[in-house]
Scaffold this active site. Structure first.
Site, PDB file in Angstrom:
ATOM      1  CB  SER A 130     -19.945 -86.611 -18.487  1.00 12.31           C
ATOM      2  OG  SER A 130     -18.709 -85.972 -18.605  1.00 12.31           O
ATOM      3  CG  HIS A 181     -15.949 -90.111 -19.552  1.00 13.71           C
ATOM      4  ND1 HIS A 181     -16.306 -89.886 -18.245  1.00 13.71           N
ATOM      5  CD2 HIS A 181     -16.512 -89.101 -20.274  1.00 13.71           C
ATOM      6  CE1 HIS A 181     -17.040 -88.789 -18.166  1.00 13.71           C
ATOM      7  NE2 HIS A 181     -17.195 -88.293 -19.385  1.00 13.71           N
TER       8      HIS A 181
END
Length: 656
Positions: free
Chosen positions: A518, A630
């Site tokens: 991320s 994610h």
């Protein structure tokens, strides 16, 4: 028996002990225990009961399912919880004296949250409905063909959920335990969150934003509602996040946790208390320069649900505080006194406190322990272990203990940790991998982190630090990365590398690797575009191009502005901070890992970077993970989590 280092498949050996909840008489408790099942490639959890007088532990729920958020009825005779045993989360209740759990709801889209009514005869809950639909309405099963989706708002998708239904809203309902009949309490075409029910049952606190277009509105108003008349009182209505609401024992005070947007999403959370007697609100934690709540990241814990605050009978409040890599339990009084209730060097990821304030139940993890349930006497700090779910694993496995690292990056003090390789021998040299966390407003902490242990077990040193932008070190520190991506944070990480290279002769400076996910993936991309010191890199769920990120991420259109102080009206700034701009300078072999269904950092970010690097003749490979979002490294399919770790280890083996 000689202990071995942590292996990849220890994902299936450790258990996550979370969500301790005391019974109303403070003589019993329950916890949720979650484990990964290799054969079924799923996560399963169960509720375990602890008799605090005898310390006997008994499993109360069974089967191949997930259960979550257990809550006792006011008389302690029933326990309600959510379970996906019928695919979607529904509400169940069991008699604490024994017997099978009974399903109370059959909501088409499942149940999101719930709270007991104090009578014990009904339960309030929330779930998504189409406009005009009721919780009891049923549609006949029919063959459905794909239909186009008309999008009129920017908030139209979310990571983990996909494309959001355009005509569905979270509503609040109530189920009668005797008849299982369900009634709607709200019906307006806007999302409602069920926050709290008063102890007398006469008031609800509901979160609801009634603005027709909330694309640029980031408020989460909290409304106090009279359950009989539906008369409303506004508790808070300003830009920011506010929630985790709890009534004091006598219902006079209402505590909640929140953060305004003074520093956008870098604003530290506080504890607020609203006094119903005079309508005034006080900020209890304004004197503490640290965020309320749990900002520590981990890849081991599952369903680590903790209350925002817990009230005692003498109107003390307990809450978590993230500070210097620790997550500690703190206590506060209404006159402003604040003190820590637990010690340093650990991660208190779940808690409950006895009504009289004499003891707390804690679920605690450390860097070398996945976690268990403990009872701690508040006055003395004396602690007793109540569970041993990970005891057998720890008898055969030896996690590596980290050493703290503290150094100066210019005028900024930075904190982190260093793991030596599990097979470390004095006089030998070893490669080092720098790990970078996501967020960026999170923090590495004193908690068990499986991935870091696996790297150490494979012969790597691991450096992980909290650069500017990380929580736990002051409001100025966490705000320090905004508008400065790739500058101060980059300096902090590289200064940490320089520090350990100067202090630790066992690190081979010619065998350095870097990885992160991320924001950590962004920073990995940025680093290899600005230095050739690393011989191998693995970027995960990363950002490479802020211009396209603005339009494709579920948060891109506001996150870019909040973090870079730029939007599409200033594409030059977005491009200046984009690692893709510096692709020609990347000479480090780069492995790109990304999930197909990542809506936070969409996979096109990886595609752009990969194709650009290959076109430039660089060394790069790209691994795509199906059916993953994610959160692959934390909650993804078990086999894909194993595959991801093997890819990381394999790449570093090849190039380091």
């Amino acid at each position: 028996m000689e202990k071995r280092p942590v292996g990849i498949n220890d994902l299936f050996e450790t258990k996550s002990v979370t969500n301790p909840v005391l019974s109303p008489n403070d003589e019993e408790a329950v916890v949720v225990v979650t484990e990964m099942n290799k054969e079924d490639n799923e996560y399963y959890s169960a509720i375990h009961h602890i008799d605090l007088r005898t310390q006997n532990v008994t499993q109360w729920t069974f089967g191949k399912q997930k259960v979550s958020v257990p809550k006792w009825s006011a008389d302690g005779k029933m326990l309600a919880f959510l379970s996906n045993r019928t695919e979607k989360n529904q509400l169940y209740v069991l008699q604490t004296a024994g017997g099978e759990a009974r399903q109370l709801t059959e909501c088409k889209n499942g149940v999101g949250s719930f709270e007991w009514a104090p009578s014990g005869q009904k339960i309030w809950f929330s779930g998504s409905l189409k406009t005009g639909e009721t919780f009891v309405s049923k549609e006949e099963a029919k063959k459905e063909f794909p239909q186009p989706v008309r999008v009129t708002k920017m908030k139209y998708k979310a990571d983990g959920a996909g494309i959001l239904p355009q005509d569905e809203f979270a509503q609040i309902g109530c189920v009668d335990l005797a008849t299982c009949s369900v009634t709607n309490f709200t019906s307006e075409p806007c999302d409602h969150s069920l926050e709290a029910v008063s102890h007398d049952g006469e008031q609800l606190v509901v979160g609801v934003n009634r603005k027709e277009n909330d694309d640029q509105d980031f408020s989460s108003p909290l409304i106090l509602i009279d359950t009989a008349t539906k008369e409303e009182t506004v508790l808070v209505d300003e830009q920011g996040y506010f929630g985790d609401v709890y009534f004091s024992k006598d219902d006079r005070y209402i505590a909640y946790v929140g953060a305004d947007l003074t520093f956008k999403n870098a604003t530290q959370a506080e504890v607020f208390v609203y006094d119903q007697a005079n309508g005034l609100t006080m900020n209890l934690t304004t004197g503490i320069d640290a965020p309320v709540g749990d900002d520590s990241i981990s890849d081991h814990l599952q369903q680590a649900v903790a209350p925002g605050v817990v009230w005692t009978e003498d109107e003390q409040l307990y809450f978590q505080l993230s500070v210097m890599g620790d997550v500690r339990l703190y206590a506060a009084t209404l006159d402003g006194a604040i003190y820590p209730a637990t010690g340093e060097d650990e991660h208190v990821h779940g808690y409950d406190v006895a009504s009289n304030g004499e003891f707390a139940l804690l679920t605690v993890s450390t860097a070398t322990h996945p976690g268990e349930l403990y009872l701690q006497t508040i006055a003395t700090g004396e602690r007793t272990a109540l569970t041993t779910f990970n005891e057998n694993w720890l008898k055969k496995v030896q996690p590596v203990a980290p050493q703290a690292v503290q150094y100066m990056s210019g005028a900024t003090e930075v904190h982190g940790w260093l793991l030596k390789p599990a097979d470390y021998e004095e006089g030998k040299q070893y490669p080092l991998i720098v790990e970078i966390h996501g967020g960026p407003h999170a923090m590495y902490g004193n908690t068990y982190f499986h991935e870091l242990q696996v790297l150490a077990a494979n012969g790597y040193g691991v450096l992980y630090v909290n650069p500017r932008g990380s929580h736990g070190y002051s409001q100025v520190f966490v705000d320090g990365v905004r508008g400065d991506y790739g500058v101060g944070d980059y300096e902090d990480i590289m200064a940490g590398l320089d520090e350990v290279l100067a202090q630790e002769s066992w690190i081979d400076s010619d065998r350095l690797g870097v990885t992160g996910g991320s924001y950590g993936g962004f920073m990995t991309n940025w680093i290899v575009g600005h230095t050739n010191r690393f011989k191998a890199a693995v970027t995960q769920r990363s950002i490479s191009n802020w211009i396209s990120f603005f339009g494709v991420s579920d948060i891109g259109y506001y996150f870019s502005d909040w973090q870079l102080n730029a939007d599409m009206r200033d594409a030059d700034t977005l491009w200046k901070h984009s690692p893709l701009k510096y692709a020609k300078q990347i000479d480090t072999p780069l492995l790109i890992l990304h999930s197909e269904n990542d809506f936070r950092c969409p996979i096109e970010q990886a595609e752009q970077l990969f194709i650009t690097l290959k076109d430039l003749g660089k060394v790069a490979e790209f691994v795509r993970f199906p059916q993953s979002d994610h959160n692959l490294s934390r909650t993804g399919k078990p086999n894909l989590r194993v595959a991801r770790l093997k890819e990381i280890i394999g790449w570093f083996e090849r190039y380091l």
